[in-house]
Enzyme design. Structure first.
Site, PDB file in Angstrom:
ATOM      1  N   SER A 133     -53.511   6.926   8.296  1.00  0.00           N
ATOM      2  CA  SER A 133     -52.051   6.954   8.186  1.00  0.00           C
ATOM      3  C   SER A 133     -51.475   5.613   8.611  1.00  0.00           C
ATOM      4  O   SER A 133     -52.173   4.755   9.153  1.00  0.00           O
ATOM      5  CB  SER A 133     -51.444   8.074   9.048  1.00  0.00           C
ATOM      6  OG  SER A 133     -51.600   7.786  10.430  1.00  0.00           O
ATOM      7  N   SER A 185     -48.798  -5.287  19.033  1.00  0.00           N
ATOM      8  CA  SER A 185     -47.403  -4.875  18.913  1.00  0.00           C
ATOM      9  C   SER A 185     -46.531  -5.911  19.614  1.00  0.00           C
ATOM     10  O   SER A 185     -47.011  -6.657  20.482  1.00  0.00           O
ATOM     11  CB  SER A 185     -47.194  -3.501  19.569  1.00  0.00           C
ATOM     12  OG  SER A 185     -45.822  -3.211  19.750  1.00  0.00           O
ATOM     13  N   TYR A 243     -48.694   2.761  26.489  1.00  0.00           N
ATOM     14  CA  TYR A 243     -48.819   2.005  25.242  1.00  0.00           C
ATOM     15  C   TYR A 243     -48.540   0.527  25.479  1.00  0.00           C
ATOM     16  O   TYR A 243     -49.250  -0.350  24.983  1.00  0.00           O
ATOM     17  CB  TYR A 243     -47.851   2.575  24.209  1.00  0.00           C
ATOM     18  CG  TYR A 243     -47.932   1.937  22.845  1.00  0.00           C
ATOM     19  CD1 TYR A 243     -48.872   2.377  21.913  1.00  0.00           C
ATOM     20  CD2 TYR A 243     -47.065   0.913  22.471  1.00  0.00           C
ATOM     21  CE1 TYR A 243     -48.954   1.803  20.652  1.00  0.00           C
ATOM     22  CE2 TYR A 243     -47.134   0.336  21.218  1.00  0.00           C
ATOM     23  CZ  TYR A 243     -48.075   0.783  20.312  1.00  0.00           C
ATOM     24  OH  TYR A 243     -48.150   0.207  19.063  1.00  0.00           O
TER      25      TYR A 243
END
Length: 324
Positions: A15, A142, A155
Site C-alpha cells: 500500500s 520522513s 514514529y
C-alpha cells in the site's frame, strides 16, 4: 543507473508509497520482488505491476522486524533474478498518543518495524550489492526525521534514527572504498496514503492527514530519480525543503509553532476515536490501495500554492517567536 531491467526489492509494497514505487518501477520494466505482511494485497499489486510492459513480479510475505525473514527475502531475489540492483525500505507503522499514554510494547513495535526493519534490509542486501560492486539502497524516511511532532513520538524517533543510520552506512561504505554502492534517504512530507487510517491511535481524537499533502506517485518518482542519480538525501515537496531550512535557522521557535499546528490541524475537530491498535501487529485485510483519500490528487500547482502558504504561515510564526 538506468532503470530498465533493474532488479528491485520493495518492502511495504502492499500500500501507499511502497505500492506506488512498485508500480513506478514496473512502468520502467523492472523485475520486482514485493514484500509486505498481507498476502492478498501483495498479490493484487503484483498483478498491477505485471500489466505494465510485461514487468516481472514475485511476492514474499515478510514482517521486516523478523531478521531471518528479511534475509530470506534477499536470497529469494537472488534465486529469482540472480542479483539485486535496488532495495527500497518503505515499510512503516505508527501510533498516535501522548508519551505517557502509549504502551511500551507499541513504541517498541514502531521502532522494530521502522528502524530495525531498515537495519535488517541493509544487512541482508549490502553483501549482495558489495559482491557486484553496485547497487542502491533507498530508505523512505520522513520530514519528521528533521523536525518533531507531538502525539507521534515513536514514529518521529524512528525517522530521526533512520537518518543517523543511513549516514553511518554511507561513512562505512566510503571507508571500505565501495564507490558503486549507494545509500539514499528519501524524506517526504504528508502523503496521500492509507497510513493515517492504519495507524494505532491512543489520543481519543480522530486523526487526519495534515496538509500540504502530496501524491504517492510523486514520492515514487523521487525514489526512481534517486536510483538514476544516487545522492545522500532527496526532499519531496516544497514544505519539506522549507522546514529543513527553518529547523536549522530557528529550531526552538519552529518546535513551538509546529506543536500548535499539529494540535489544531492533525485531528478532526470535535470527533472522537476509540483506542485502536491499527496495523501495528497485523496487516490490514483486503487488496490494499495506493491512496488514502486525503485529496493528494489535487493539481500540482494547487499543492505548491498550499504548501507555500502553509510554510509562509509557519515561517512567520517562527520569526515572531525567535524575535521574542
Amino acid at each position: 543507473m538506468h532503470t530498465k531491467d533493474l532488479v528491485v526489492v520493495i518492502t511495504g509494497a502492499s500500500s501507499g508509497i511502497g505500492r506506488a514505487t512498485a508500480l513506478e518501477f514496473a512502468r520502467h520494466g523492472a523485475a520486482l520482488v514485493l514484500a509486505a505482511r498481507g498476502t492478498e494485497a501483495l498479490e493484487a499489486v503484483a498483478r498491477e505491476c505485471r500489466a505494465h510492459r510485461g514487468a516481472r513480479a514475485v511476492v514474499q510475505p515478510v514482517d521486516v522486524a523478523d531478521e531471518a525473514a528479511v534475509a530470506e527475502l534477499a536470497r529469494r531475489a537472488v534465486r529469482e533474478y540472480g542479483r539485486v540492483d535496488v532495495w527500497v525500505n518503505a515499510a512503516a507503522v505508527a501510533v498516535f498518543g501522548a508519551v505517557e499514554d502509549v504502551p511500551a510494547d507499541e513504541v517498541r513495535r514502531v521502532l522494530d518495524v521502522n528502524v530495525l526493519g531498515c537495519v535488517n534490509g541493509a544487512r541482508a542486501v549490502l553483501p549482495v550489492m558489495r559482491r557486484r560492486g553496485a547497487g542502491v539502497l533507498v530508505d523512505v524516511a520522513s520530514v519528521l526525521g528533521l523536525v518533531s511532532s507531538p502525539y507521534n513520538g515513536a514514529y518521529t524517533m524512528s525517522k530521526h534514527a533512520l537518518l543517523a543510520f543511513d549516514a553511518t552506512l554511507r561513512q562505512e561504505l566510503r571507508l571500505a572504498g565501495e564507490r558503486g554502492v549507494h545509500v539514499c534517504t528519501v524524506l517526504p512530507a504528508t502523503v496521500d496514503t492509507p497510513f493515517f487510517q492504519h495507524l494505532a491511535n491512543r489520543t481519543g481524537r480522530r486523526v487526519r492527514a495534515m496538509p500540504p499533502i502530496y501524491t504517492p506517485r510523486r514520492v515514487a518518482r523521487a525514489i526512481v530519480g534517486a536510483v538514476r542519480r544516487p545522492r545522500r538525501e532527496v526532499f519531496v515537496g516544497v514544505s519539506t525543503r522549507s522546514l529543513r531550512l527553518l529547523a536549522a535557522a530557528a529550531p526552538g521557535a519552529l518546535e513551538g509553532v509546529l506543536a500548535v499546528k499539529v494540535d489544531r490541524t492533525h485531528f478532526v475537530r470535535g470527533e472522537s476515536a476509540p483506542h485502536d491498535d491499527g496495523t501495528l501487529f497485523a496487516p490490514p485485510p483486503g487488496p490494499g490501495t495506493v491512496g488514502g483519500g486525503w485529496h493528494g490528487t489535487v493539481r500540482t500547482a494547487g499543492r505548491r500554492a498550499g504548501a507555500a502558504a502553509a510554510v509562509a504561515v509557519t515561517a512567520a510564526g517562527v520569526v515572531r517567536r525567535a524575535r521574542h
